[in-house]
Each structure stands twice: as C-alpha cells, then as structure tokens.
Motif scaffolding. Structure first.
Motif, short mmCIF file in Angstrom:
data_model
loop_
_atom_site.label_atom_id
_atom_site.label_comp_id
_atom_site.label_asym_id
_atom_site.label_seq_id
_atom_site.Cartn_x
_atom_site.Cartn_y
_atom_site.Cartn_z
N VAL A 252 0.84 -1.20 0.00
CA VAL A 252 0.00 0.00 0.00
C VAL A 252 0.87 1.25 0.00
N ARG A 253 1.89 1.25 0.84
CA ARG A 253 2.74 2.43 0.97
C ARG A 253 3.48 2.75 -0.34
N GLU A 254 3.92 1.73 -1.02
CA GLU A 254 4.64 1.96 -2.29
C GLU A 254 3.73 2.62 -3.32
N ILE A 255 2.50 2.12 -3.46
CA ILE A 255 1.58 2.69 -4.44
C ILE A 255 1.16 4.10 -4.03
N ALA A 256 0.87 4.28 -2.75
CA ALA A 256 0.43 5.60 -2.27
C ALA A 256 1.53 6.64 -2.47
N ASN A 257 2.74 6.29 -2.12
CA ASN A 257 3.85 7.24 -2.27
C ASN A 257 4.11 7.59 -3.73
N LYS A 258 3.94 6.61 -4.60
CA LYS A 258 4.20 6.84 -6.02
C LYS A 258 3.18 7.79 -6.63
#
Length: 387
Positions: A252-258
């Motif tokens: 989740v964090r990877e997609i949100a940050n991107k």
C-alpha cells in the motif's frame, strides 16, 4: 432467579475487533454479581490492539502475543488454536464470545467448539456471497456462524442471510452493530487529536476528505486506479484537502507514495489511533475507503462514504443511501466523488440517510440476552429495528 456467577470469556486479537467488542466487555463488567469476565487477546495485531484496549481502559487477562513479521494466515490460525486450547482447558468458561471475521475469531470459535463450550458470535450473518471478496473474511465469518450457539446479527438483513442458510431462528438475535456503540462513545465535540498533525490540518478552511485503503484484494491495478482518481479530485477542486492515514503494508505504501506524494493538499500520515480516526471522520466532508467497518461508522456522523470495493457484505448501507459502492474503477470513483462535491442535492440525500446499523444499544442487548440465557433476567430485549 439464578444467582450463581457465570464465566464469560471474550477472545479477540485485532484493533477492529477490540473497538467493537470492548463496549460489550464494559457492559458485562457492570454486572459483577452475574458475570466473571475474562478477556483473552491473541495479539494478532500488536501496537494497534494495545492502543484500542487502552482507549477503553481494558486490561486483558491473557495476551498470547502471537504477532510476528510476515505472519501468514496458516501460522496465525494454528498458533491461536494451540494457545487458546490451553487457556480454555484451564478456565472452562460458561460462554465464549468472539467477534466478526478475523483469524482470531475463527480460532476462538473452533477451539470453543472442540471443548463443547457455547459460543456467541457478535456480528453474525454478514455476507458478500463472494468467497474471495473480502478475503479471507467472507469464509471466516461463515465458519464462525456454523459453530456458534448465539448468533448476534447486527441487522435484519444479517438475520435473513442466516435463516436462508438454514440456521434456527430461535438462535438469532438482531442487536444492532456494536461499532455504532463504540463510535458514539468515542466522538467528542471538543476533541484534541493525539496526532498533532491532524490538529493543524483540520484548520484548513476548505473541505476535508478522509481516505483509507488497505484491502489485499485491491493490491495492484485496483489500488492504482483508486489513487489516480483521488489525485484528480484534489487537482480539480482547490478547496479540497485529503488526509490519508496510510496502512503499514509495504504494498500500500509503495503505491500511495508513487501516486499521491508531491501535492500540498494531499497529506499522507502514519496510521492513527481509533479515537483520532472517529473524530477525523466526524469533521470530514466525506470519506473514500475500501474498509468494512467504516461503512458502519460513517453513517453515525452523517458523512457520505464512497466505497472503493467491488462487493460489500453490508448492503444495508447501500440501501439506506449512506454509502455509494463505486468499485475500484478510476472513472467511477472520480465521477461519484465529483458529484458529491458539486451537487448539493446529491450530497444532502446521502448525508441525511438514516443509520441502518444501530442505535448505540447493541452491547446492552447482547448482555441482556446472555443474562436471559443464564436466568438472571426474565425477558429478552426488544430487537434493534432500523428506521
């Protein structure tokens, strides 16, 4: 009337379970002459669970502390059953209560069944009719229902689901949703957020949208579409700010940050405690989420919720027009959210919807049903009946 005390054991392990079952713990503890209340936690969640317990001033009698890094469903289930087997063998409670659809609920229900101890399932009868959405919750709740003696259904629709599947109607009780009890207890008009970042952000003069997103079935392209829609909404509406407590999942964090970083009105913050979340929702204009529980909590505060999922096991919210099921398609999320932001009549219709899930009395009903079963009171409570 009987006067011998009965031992009631409540088993839970995650923050959502804790927030929904702690009002029942508090209600049971009001009757020490009737009930010896035992709280057993598996530690399926760790810090988040402890926060929830402390919010309700509850200390567990036993904590199995099972959580470990990269834990699997199989590990959790087997470890919980093993740990609970020993405790139940030693304590021999008169009734075991579990909540919802987690691995802890399944493990508690199955272990109670192995010991032939009566089981009460709080939040029984929820169904999406898709075994992989939500996953693994849809099958978990069915398993718990099968082994339960008391089916505490939050709504009449949950009761109808159970009757349709062949459950004995005399074992089903419509109580309302304990999540509503917890939300009402937690919302404060003069609340000061523990996360000081939120205290600063809510001073924003425009409208706030609270976002949550974490479901495993939304990992990958569905979540990309969700976040793209959210970014577009912010860019097109200069008075909108997003507050998104980002789940700890690395995916989740990877997609949100991107997708969501780099915009001055999109605020990605760390996960927040339950009281912060409840009071943030109460101060928001609307909510975008793929959560199960928020579907029950948002109507308490008359906040429209755009549900970014393909299915829901809580159709009452859709029928009541408190929640709009958008799916995970970027265009659909964008269209529905934009309409809520720009069409006052559409927003008013959703924000004035009656709460189909409860009236704040669910915990009292559950405890009175238990008291009736053991002979402490002469009558069952009236069932919850949504408007």
């Amino acid at each position: 009337m009987k006067t011998d005390r009965k031992k009631i054991m409540l088993i839970f392990g995650t923050r959502p379970e804790a927030t929904k079952i702690c009002p029942v713990v508090q209600e049971l503890k009001k009757y020490p002459d009737w009930f010896e209340t035992k709280v057993i936690v598996t530690g399926q969640h760790k810090e988040q669970l402890q926060q929830a317990l402390s919010n309700f001033n509850i200390q567990p009698d036993v904590d199995l502390t099972l959580m470990k890094e990269n834990q699997t469903l199989a590990y959790l289930t087997s470890a919980a059953i093993t740990g609970l087997d020993k405790i139940i063998s030693e304590e021999r409670p008169d009734l075991i209560l579990v909540h919802g659809d987690t691995q802890t609920a399944v493990s508690g229900g199955m272990t109670a069944f192995f010991h032939k101890i009566p089981i009460g399932h709080i939040e029984a009868g929820l169904r999406s009719q898709n075994k992989y959405s939500p996953w693994p919750e849809e099958i978990n709740r069915k398993i718990v229902d099968v082994v339960s003696d008391f089916l505490f259904a939050p709504t009449s629709i949950s009761k109808e689901n159970l009757i349709r599947e062949g459950y004995n109607e005399t074992n089903i009780y419509v109580t309302g949703q304990t999540a509503v009890d917890a939300a009402i207890l937690t919302k404060k008009s003069n609340y000061n957020f523990k996360d000081d970042t939120i205290n600063r952000l809510i001073e924003h003069k425009g409208r706030i949208i609270t976002v949550t997103a974490h479901r495993k079935e939304n990992y990958g392209s569905p979540m990309v579409g969700m976040f793209n829609a959210i970014r577009r909404v912010v860019e097109e509406n200069p008075d909108i700010s997003i507050i998104y407590p980002v789940h700890l999942s690395p995916v989740v964090r990877e997609i949100a940050n991107k997708i969501l970083t780099g915009h001055d009105r999109i605020h990605l913050i760390d996960p927040i405690e339950y009281p912060d979340m409840i009071n943030l929702m109460a101060r928001s204009f609307l909510i975008l989420s793929d959560s199960g529980g928020l579907q029950e909590e948002a109507p308490v505060f008359k906040k429209p919720l755009v549900l970014m999922r393909e299915t829901t096991e809580r159709p009452e919210a859709i029928t009541a027009n408190a929640v709009c099921l958008s799916g995970t398609d970027e265009e659909m999320i964008h269209t529905i959210t934009t309409k809520l932001l720009t069409d006052p009549n559409y927003y008013k219709a959703m924000s004035h919807a009656d709460n189909p899930f409860g009236d704040g009395q669910a915990s009292k009903r559950i405890v009175q049903i238990i008291a009736y079963y053991f002979g402490f009171v002469p009558d069952l409570p009236k069932e919850f009946n949504a408007k």
